[in-house]
Design an enzyme around this catalytic site. Structure first.
Site, mmCIF file in Angstrom:
data_model
loop_
_atom_site.group_PDB
_atom_site.id
_atom_site.type_symbol
_atom_site.label_atom_id
_atom_site.label_comp_id
_atom_site.label_asym_id
_atom_site.label_seq_id
_atom_site.Cartn_x
_atom_site.Cartn_y
_atom_site.Cartn_z
ATOM 1 N N GLY B 51 49.669 80.901 46.651
ATOM 2 C CA GLY B 51 48.558 79.967 46.445
ATOM 3 C C GLY B 51 48.586 78.808 47.435
ATOM 4 O O GLY B 51 49.624 78.203 47.651
ATOM 5 N N CYS B 135 45.863 76.403 36.771
ATOM 6 C CA CYS B 135 46.587 75.146 37.016
ATOM 7 C C CYS B 135 45.855 73.967 36.370
ATOM 8 O O CYS B 135 44.698 74.061 35.998
ATOM 9 C CB CYS B 135 46.775 74.954 38.516
#
Lengths: 311, 310
Positions: B51, B135
C-alpha cells in the site's frame, strides 16, 4: 523454466543428518542436501526451514543460521530446541524432507572478497589483519564458518548466483601474518559447542563459562579486555565479528565503540518471511534525516550490521 | 508452463485482463524486487504493490508480528516509501515484467485518496488501482472508512472521478453486512472488489501480562481465516455483478479451487508465499490439473458454481 538467474532458491530438500549433539541440552546438528545453498552461502547468511510440510501449526518457516558447509552438496545448521518450530524440526529423521529457502540475508563482510572474478584482493597493503570473533552460546552457529571463508577468500564467493562445484578448500592465498581468533563464552560447559575440536579452525581460542565448568570463569569479554592492547596496535587492523545474547552484544558494542574498532554483529529477530517483504523484523538504524533513524529489515538488510549503523 | 492442455486460465476483470487468475496479495510482495530473486513471475496474473500513501510512513514500533495457531497477526503500520519514491524507484522495476501492475493505495482522508488516485493514474505502467478502505479515517475520528456505507460511497465515487484506471476496492471483513458495503461500492463505481483484508486480532503474553504486539493488536491472516473469507467472498459474489478477487488464508491449490467455486474470478495469495515463495506457480499448476481432471476447459466454468443441498 530458467532458474539459473535466481540468487535464492526455495525447494524441498532431504535431511541427511539430524542428531542431538552429545553432552548438550537439546542442541542438534542438522545436515541438509542442497547443492545450491551449500555452494553459494556466505557466513552470517541464513535459511528459512519449514519442517512440518503437511500442516499449518506452526505456520511459518523458521530462520536458522547456516553453520557449516559440509561438502559441495550439503550444508549444516546448529539449533537448540526452544519453541514449536525447533521441536517440530527435532522430530524429523534422516531421509525426511523439509522446505528450505536460501541463502538469505547479507552475511559478514570480511573486507576481502569484494571484487568479482578470480582476482586476489588484499584488505590492506601494510597492516596485519586480526579477525576477532566473539561468540556467545548458540551464537557460534553464524560464526563457525568464518575462518574457512576468510582463508578461501581469493575466490569470488560473493558472486554466488548459479556458480557451483567451486572447491574453496584449494585456495590458500591468505596472508600467513594474519590471525583469526575466537572468544567463545556460554553459561556452562554443555553450551560450548565443539569445545574440543573448534581450535583447529583458529589461530587462538579463548573459552569462558559463567559457572566456571570450562575455561575462564566469568564473562568472555573479560578475556577480550586482557588482549585488547594487541588489537589496538597501530600496525594492526583488527575487526570484530559477533553473535550471541543481547547483553553480550550490547557490551561489546560499547567497548569496540570506545576503542574505535570495527564490529559487525549478527542480530536475532522473529521473522515471518525472512525474504524482506513482510517488514515484521525491522531495526532502527542511524539516518541523518527522518528524526535521526530509518528502519532496516533484519532479514534482508541484515542480519549482520556494523555496530555504528545501529540507532 | 505448457499451454497444450487447451485449458484457459485467463480472466477479464472488467477492463483488466489477466493471463492467469492468481496474484500476490498487497503487503506480502513488497514492490516485487525481493521475490524476483527467488521465483519467476511468468504465471503471475498481476503484480500487486504494498500500500502506497502520499507521504512515506515509518510504520509501527517493534514487535510487529506474532504467530498464532495456523495464523499470523501483523501490525506493520502501513510502512511504505510514499508516492514519490514509488514513482521514481519502484515502478520502473515493476514495469519490466509486462504483467499488469496493481497499485494498492490508501489515505488519511477522502481528499488524500482522490489526490493519490489522480497522481497514480498519470503514471505509465500502472494497470489498475486497489483502494484499501480498512484504514482509519483520521478526520472522522479514526473509524475505518470501509465500515460506513455513506463514507464508502463518497470515497469510491471520489476516486472514480479522478482516475480512469480500473478501480479495485478492497473490503474489510469487520462489518455487519459485507453485502451492503459491496453493493454500495459497486453503485459508487467500483470496477472490481477484493476481499478479505486481515481480521483485527490480538495476542497476550501471560507472563508479562502485556499485548505481544507493540501497538496492542494487528490483522490476522493465514489458514485460520480461510473459512470466514470463503463465506464472505460467496456473500459478495451473490450481492454484486462486478468481479471479485478472493483472498484470505489461501495456502494450497485446493483452497484456490474453493474460492473460485465460491464466486471469485481471481484469487490472491499472501501469508502462504512467506513460507513457500513458489506458491503461485504451484497453485497455477494445481488449478490446471483440477480443471483437466474434471473435464473443464476454462476457469470460468467453475466460478461461483458451488451449490447447497444434496
Amino acid at each position: 523454466m530458467p532458474m539459473d538467474d535466481k540468487k535464492i532458491r526455495s525447494k524441498i530438500s532431504e535431511i541427511t543428518v539430524n542428531q542431538k549433539i552429545k553432552d548438550t541440552q537439546g542442541t542438534y546438528l542438522l545436515r541438509i542436501k542442497d547443492p545450491f545453498i551449500a555452494s553459494n552461502f556466505k557466513p552470517g547468511q541464513f535459511v528459512m526451514i519449514k519442517s512440518n510440510l503437511n500442516d499449518f501449526d506452526p505456520l511459518l518457516s523458521r530462520p536458522y543460521s547456516i553453520f557449516n558447509r559440509f561438502n559441495e552438496n550439503e550444508f549444516e545448521v546448529l539449533y537448540r530446541l526452544s519453541g514449536k518450530g525447533t521441536k517440530s524440526l527435532g522430530s524429523l529423521e534422516k531421509g525426511d524432507a523439509v522446505l528450505v529457502t536460501g541463502p538469505l540475508g547479507n552475511g559478514f563482510d570480511t573486507g576481502i572478497a569484494k571484487k568479482s572474478g578470480f582476482e586476489k584482493v588484499k584488505l590492506s597493503e601494510e597492516k596485519q589483519k586480526i579477525h576477532v570473533i566473539v561468540a556467545g552460546g548458540i551464537g557460534i552457529a553464524s560464526l563457525y564458518f568464518l575462518p574457512q571463508y576468510i582463508f578461501s577468500s581469493g575466490k569470488d564467493i560473493q558472486d554466488r548466483a548459479g556458480i557451483q562445484n567451486r572447491n574453496m578448500d584449494q585456495v590458500k592465498d591468505y596472508d600467513p601474518g594474519n590471525k583469526i581468533i575466537l572468544y567463545y563464552g556460554s553459561r556452562t560447559e554443555t553450551e560450548l559447542y565443539f569445545r574440543y575440536s573448534i581450535h583447529a579452525n583458529f589461530d587462538e581460542v579463548y573459552f569462558s563459562t559463567d559457572d566456571g565448568t570450562f575455561g575462564h570463569r566469568g564473562n568472555i569479554l573479560e578475556l577480550v579486555d586482557k588482549n585488547i592492547g594487541e588489537y589496538l596496535r597501530k600496525d594492526i587492523d583488527a575487526r570484530f565479528y559477533s553473535c550471541g545474547p543481547k547483553p553480550m552484544i550490547a557490551e561489546l558494542m560499547r567497548k569496540t565503540g570506545a576503542w574505535g574498532l570495527s564490529l559487525q554483529v549478527s542480530l536475532e529477530e522473529v521473522f515471518a518471511c525472512g525474504l524482506g517483504v513482510c517488514l515484521g523484523c525491522v531495526v532502527k538504524c542511524k539516518n541523518s534525516e527522518n528524526n535521526g533513524y530509518v528502519y532496516k529489515r533484519v532479514c534482508k538488510d541484515g542480519p549482520v550490521f556494523y555496530s555504528d549503523e545501529l540507532y | 508452463m505448457s499451454n497444450n492442455t487447451g485449458i484457459s486460465l485467463s480472466v477479464k476483470l472488467g477492463k483488466l485482463h489477466l493471463n492467469y487468475p492468481v496474484m500476490p496479495a498487497s503487503g506480502t510482495f513488497g514492490y516485487g524486487e525481493e521475490f524476483s530473486d527467488i521465483t519467476d513471475f511468468t504465471v503471475f496474473g498481476a503484480l500487486v504493490t504494498k500500500g502506497i500513501s502520499l507521504e512515506p510512513s515509518n510504520g509501527n514500533e517493534m514487535p510487529r508480528i506474532c504467530e498464532t495457531p495456523c495464523g499470523l497477526i501483523n501490525s506493520i503500520g502501513l510502512e511504505n516509501v510514499g508516492f514519490k519514491r514509488f514513482k521514481k524507484e519502484k515502478l520502473p522495476f515493476l514495469k519490466k515484467f509486462n504483467i499488469p501492475v496493481i497499485v494498492n493505495f490508501f489515505g488519511k482522508s477522502i481528499e488524500e485518496y482522490r489526490i493519490l488516485a489522480s497522481e497514480l493514474s498519470g503514471l505509465d505502467g500502472v494497470s489498475a488501482l486497489e483502494a484499501n478502505i480498512s484504514c482509519p479515517n483520521v478526520k472522522e475520528g479514526g473509524r475505518a472508512f470501509g465500515a460506513d456505507p455513506e463514507i464508502v460511497y463518497d470515497l469510491v465515487s471520489s476516486v472514480k472521478e479522478s482516475s480512469k484506471l480500473p478501480l479495485i476496492v478492497k473490503l474489510s471483513p469487520l462489518v455487519t453486512d459485507i453485502s451492503l458495503i459491496a453493493e454500495v461500492a459497486e453503485k459508487a463505481g467500483a470496477d472490481i472488489l477484493s476481499l478479505i483484508n486481515t481480521f483485527p486480532a490480538t495476542h497476550i503474553d501471560i507472563s508479562t501480562r502485556k499485548f505481544t504486539l507493540n501497538r496492542g493488536y494487528g490483522g490476522l491472516s493465514g489458514p485460520a481465516i480461510k473459512p470466514v473469507a470463503l463465506k464472505l467472498v460467496n456473500d459478495v459474489h451473490n450481492a454484486v455483478r462486478i468481479p471479485v478477487i478472493g483472498m484470505g488464508g489461501i495456502s494450497l491449490w485446493q483452497d484456490a479451487v474453493e474460492f473460485f467455486l465460491a464466486g471469485a474470478s481471481a484469487i490472491a495469495v499472501g501469508t502462504a508465499a512467506f513460507i513457500n515463495p513458489n506458491i503461485i506457480t504451484e497453485i497455477i499448476a494445481g488449478l490446471k490439473g483440477y480443471l483437466l481432471n474434471n473435464g473443464f476447459k476454462s476457469i470460468y466454468e467453475i466460478i461461483g458454481i458451488a451449490s447447497a443441498g444434496k
